[in-house]
Design a protein around this motif. Structure first.
Motif, PDB file in Angstrom:
ATOM      1  N   VAL A  80     -62.081 -13.805 112.385  1.00 46.76           N
ATOM      2  CA  VAL A  80     -62.929 -12.979 113.250  1.00 46.76           C
ATOM      3  C   VAL A  80     -62.129 -12.127 114.237  1.00 46.76           C
ATOM      4  N   GLY A  81     -60.806 -12.213 114.181  1.00 48.46           N
ATOM      5  CA  GLY A  81     -59.960 -11.356 115.006  1.00 48.46           C
ATOM      6  C   GLY A  81     -59.476 -11.968 116.302  1.00 48.46           C
ATOM      7  N   LYS A  82     -59.717 -13.235 116.508  1.00 46.93           N
ATOM      8  CA  LYS A  82     -59.272 -13.914 117.725  1.00 46.93           C
ATOM      9  C   LYS A  82     -57.908 -14.549 117.453  1.00 46.93           C
ATOM     10  N   ILE A  83     -56.885 -13.713 117.443  1.00 49.71           N
ATOM     11  CA  ILE A  83     -55.546 -14.131 117.042  1.00 49.71           C
ATOM     12  C   ILE A  83     -54.940 -15.122 118.049  1.00 49.71           C
ATOM     13  N   GLY A  84     -55.094 -14.852 119.332  1.00 50.99           N
ATOM     14  CA  GLY A  84     -54.501 -15.715 120.363  1.00 50.99           C
ATOM     15  C   GLY A  84     -55.014 -17.142 120.303  1.00 50.99           C
ATOM     16  N   THR A  85     -56.332 -17.311 120.242  1.00 48.13           N
ATOM     17  CA  THR A  85     -56.882 -18.659 120.174  1.00 48.13           C
ATOM     18  C   THR A  85     -56.666 -19.270 118.792  1.00 48.13           C
ATOM     19  N   GLY A  86     -56.518 -18.424 117.777  1.00 52.59           N
ATOM     20  CA  GLY A  86     -56.177 -18.940 116.450  1.00 52.59           C
ATOM     21  C   GLY A  86     -54.806 -19.598 116.457  1.00 52.59           C
ATOM     22  N   ILE A  87     -53.852 -18.969 117.139  1.00 52.73           N
ATOM     23  CA  ILE A  87     -52.506 -19.540 117.251  1.00 52.73           C
ATOM     24  C   ILE A  87     -52.550 -20.847 118.050  1.00 52.73           C
TER      25      ILE A  87
END
Length: 90
Positions: free
Chosen positions: A47-54
């Motif tokens: 969904v484009g939430k790269i920071g919280t994905g990391i």
């Protein structure tokens, strides 16, 4: 900010009112990614939430608790993409 503006001219934040509210991302895909790969945060990358994905990747989804909470939020239709639009089952 004007209601018809796509984003704030000062900070660039998306205008949820003008954007229509719903994301173009697939509800089913987000739900399945969270169910099977939620501990790795793959649904957040989707969904484009790269920071919280990391962060989820590094903490294994908060030892599964964060992934479970995200699964519930996606299932009830309140999960939002990176632009602040809800991912819903249409």
């Amino acid at each position: 900010m004007a209601k018809v503006a796509q984003a704030c001219p000062k900070c660039g934040a998306p205008n949820v009112v003008a954007g229509g509210g719903n994301s173009e991302k697939s509800f089913v895909a987000a739900l399945l990614l969270c169910f099977f790969l939620g501990a790795f945060g793959i649904h957040r990358f989707y969904v484009g939430k790269i920071g919280t994905g990391i962060l989820m990747l590094l903490t294994l989804g908060g030892l599964g608790i964060w992934a479970l909470i995200d699964f519930i939020i996606i299932a009830i239709g309140s999960f939002k993409d990176a632009e602040g639009r809800r991912i819903r089952n249409n």
